[in-house]
Design a protein around this motif. Structure first.
Motif, short mmCIF file in Angstrom:
data_model
loop_
_atom_site.label_atom_id
_atom_site.label_comp_id
_atom_site.label_asym_id
_atom_site.label_seq_id
_atom_site.Cartn_x
_atom_site.Cartn_y
_atom_site.Cartn_z
N GLU A 1 42.60 33.47 35.07
CA GLU A 1 43.31 33.38 36.34
C GLU A 1 44.58 34.20 36.29
O GLU A 1 45.68 33.72 36.56
N ILE A 2 44.43 35.46 35.95
CA ILE A 2 45.58 36.36 35.92
C ILE A 2 46.13 36.55 37.32
O ILE A 2 47.34 36.55 37.54
N ILE A 3 45.23 36.71 38.30
CA ILE A 3 45.62 36.77 39.71
C ILE A 3 45.39 35.37 40.28
O ILE A 3 44.25 34.91 40.34
N PRO A 4 46.44 34.65 40.67
CA PRO A 4 46.29 33.24 41.04
C PRO A 4 45.22 32.96 42.09
O PRO A 4 44.51 31.96 42.01
N ASP A 5 45.09 33.84 43.09
CA ASP A 5 44.13 33.57 44.15
C ASP A 5 42.81 34.30 43.93
O ASP A 5 41.98 34.38 44.83
N LEU A 6 42.59 34.82 42.71
CA LEU A 6 41.33 35.49 42.42
C LEU A 6 40.92 35.20 40.97
O LEU A 6 41.01 36.06 40.09
N PRO A 7 40.45 33.97 40.71
CA PRO A 7 39.97 33.68 39.37
C PRO A 7 38.72 34.50 39.07
O PRO A 7 37.86 34.67 39.93
N LEU A 8 38.64 35.01 37.86
CA LEU A 8 37.51 35.85 37.45
C LEU A 8 36.95 35.34 36.13
O LEU A 8 37.69 34.74 35.33
N PRO A 9 35.69 35.57 35.87
CA PRO A 9 35.18 35.26 34.53
C PRO A 9 35.77 36.25 33.53
O PRO A 9 35.99 37.42 33.84
N GLY A 10 36.03 35.77 32.34
CA GLY A 10 36.51 36.65 31.28
C GLY A 10 35.43 36.82 30.23
O GLY A 10 34.73 35.85 29.88
N VAL B 1 50.14 41.27 30.27
CA VAL B 1 49.25 41.45 31.42
C VAL B 1 50.09 41.81 32.64
O VAL B 1 51.28 41.47 32.73
N ASN B 2 49.47 42.52 33.58
CA ASN B 2 50.18 42.98 34.77
C ASN B 2 49.40 42.57 36.01
O ASN B 2 48.58 43.34 36.53
N PRO B 3 49.62 41.35 36.50
CA PRO B 3 48.85 40.86 37.65
C PRO B 3 49.04 41.72 38.90
O PRO B 3 48.10 41.86 39.70
N GLY B 4 50.21 42.32 39.08
CA GLY B 4 50.48 43.08 40.28
C GLY B 4 49.58 44.30 40.41
O GLY B 4 48.99 44.56 41.48
N VAL B 5 49.45 45.08 39.33
CA VAL B 5 48.61 46.27 39.38
C VAL B 5 47.15 45.87 39.50
O VAL B 5 46.37 46.49 40.24
N LEU B 6 46.76 44.82 38.78
CA LEU B 6 45.37 44.38 38.86
C LEU B 6 45.02 43.89 40.26
O LEU B 6 43.94 44.19 40.79
N ARG B 7 45.94 43.19 40.89
CA ARG B 7 45.73 42.75 42.27
C ARG B 7 45.62 43.94 43.21
O ARG B 7 44.75 43.98 44.08
N ALA B 8 46.48 44.94 43.03
CA ALA B 8 46.43 46.11 43.89
C ALA B 8 45.10 46.86 43.74
O ALA B 8 44.55 47.37 44.72
N SER B 9 44.58 46.89 42.52
CA SER B 9 43.31 47.56 42.28
C SER B 9 42.14 46.80 42.93
O SER B 9 41.34 47.39 43.66
N LEU B 10 42.05 45.50 42.65
CA LEU B 10 40.90 44.75 43.09
C LEU B 10 40.95 44.33 44.54
O LEU B 10 39.92 44.27 45.23
N LEU B 11 42.14 44.06 45.05
CA LEU B 11 42.27 43.53 46.42
C LEU B 11 42.94 44.50 47.36
O LEU B 11 43.03 44.23 48.57
N GLY B 12 43.43 45.62 46.83
CA GLY B 12 44.11 46.59 47.70
C GLY B 12 45.40 46.07 48.27
O GLY B 12 45.81 46.43 49.36
N ALA B 13 46.05 45.18 47.51
CA ALA B 13 47.31 44.58 48.00
C ALA B 13 48.30 44.48 46.86
O ALA B 13 47.92 44.29 45.70
N ALA B 14 49.57 44.62 47.16
CA ALA B 14 50.62 44.51 46.15
C ALA B 14 50.86 43.06 45.80
O ALA B 14 50.57 42.18 46.58
#
Length: 320
Positions: A72-81, A307-320
């Motif tokens: 759960e690196i991105i709080p609103d987008l849990p992913l399998p690891g 870890v960098n949740p902000g960049v990962l969120r921008a990549s996967l969700l297109g949002a900062a």
């Protein structure tokens, strides 16, 4: 260990077990005219997380295992690891898992990983690391979107020194569930390859494990390339144990995370476009988000990156 099967024999056994449950894990097994075995793991079949784990374990030559855990690196987008553990890391990760074989025959093009590379020995790193392999079977795992034919099989089998009938190949596109898993399972490999680049003796790595988010299946291979790499660069954590002088470890550790590059901090696709191509990218930009290294010689623990949740969120969700 004396008598332990080679990388190719072990990977071949993994693919045999995989083929026996093909329908259950969403893959398809083909036998070509040459007698070679080809496993479609995502081109004309759906694949699965389980198939992705077996694909990744085969790339490691059976010297590693892959399981799944929530991230759960991105709080609103849990992913399998994808959690990977590796024994004999330099052999498994660099001698087998690293995608160092570009298979190109006519219109066919795919990146090859797996223990067949250690038979062909077409890359400088085998001489550099003293890795050798002898076997009468070969296994190559391909990242691509076109099933290989017998001409492709011949181009793989010949440098391996085996008949085509003794070759097994599995293939999955980057934009597939198997593609997502096998990229996420490269977290330890990414650190060892970075060590090789910065001049740290990878043979000093005695054990390793890592976890990286499994990227959602993307709409096309370029998007999948970006998402998969961002999950490593900004979401992966790796733990390794080494046996080396502390001064060598202290010098290398700050260079190992992806953040060691001034290019870090943008989605991978942006860095790729800015560099003008994959092979023009800053090699320091590769790696994982965070590295924890224990030196068993001294008992000291070193850590670098985060870890960098902000960049990962921008990549996967297109949002900062």
């Amino acid at each position: 260990m004396a008598g332990r099967p080679g990388l190719n024999a072990t990977a071949s056994a993994i693919l045999s077990r995989w083929a026996a449950t093909a329908d259950l894990v969403g893959v398809r097994v083909l036998t070509l005219g040459s007698g070679a075995t080809v496993i479609d793991a995502g081109i004309d079949v759906p694949g699965s997380l389980a198939a992705g784990a077996l694909f990744a374990e085969a790339t490691l030559g059976g010297r590693g295992s892959v399981t799944f855990a929530p991230m759960e690196i991105i709080p609103d987008l849990p992913l399998p690891g994808a959690f990977v553990t590796v024994s004999s890391p330099s052999l498994a990760c660099l001698g087998s898992q690293y995608a160092g074989w570009h298979v190109k025959v006519g219109e066919f093009s795919a990146m090859g990983s797996g223990p067949a590379r250690a038979l062909a020995r077409g890359e400088d790193l085998f001489a550099r690391l003293g890795i050798t392999e002898q076997d009468d079977v070969a296994v190559l795992l391909l990242e691509g979107r076109q099933l290989p034919d017998d001409a492709v099989i011949a181009a793989i089998a010949s440098p391996c020194g085996i008949p085509a009938s003794r070759l097994s190949v599995a293939i999955a596109p980057t934009a597939s569930i198997v593609g997502s898993v096998q990229v996420a399972a490269r977290s330890v490999e990414a650190v060892l390859h970075k060590m090789l680049f910065v001049g740290f003796p990878v043979q000093a790595v005695t054990d390793g494990c890592g976890i990286a988010p499994v990227a959602p299946v993307a709409g096309d291979d370029m998007q999948a390339l970006g998402w998969g790499n961002d999950c490593l660069l900004y979401g992966a954590r790796v733990w390794v144990t080494v046996d080396a002088p502390d001064e060598d470890v202290a010098r290398a550790v700050p260079l190992l995370p992806a953040s060691a590059s001034p290019q870090s901090g943008r989605p991978f696709v942006e860095m790729l476009r800015a560099a003008g191509g994959f092979y023009r990218m800053d090699p320091m930009a590769f790696g994982v988000a965070e590295v924890v290294l224990t030196n068993r010689r001294s008992g000291r623990i070193y850590r670098a990156g985060a870890v960098n949740p902000g960049v990962l969120r921008a990549s996967l969700l297109g949002a900062a």
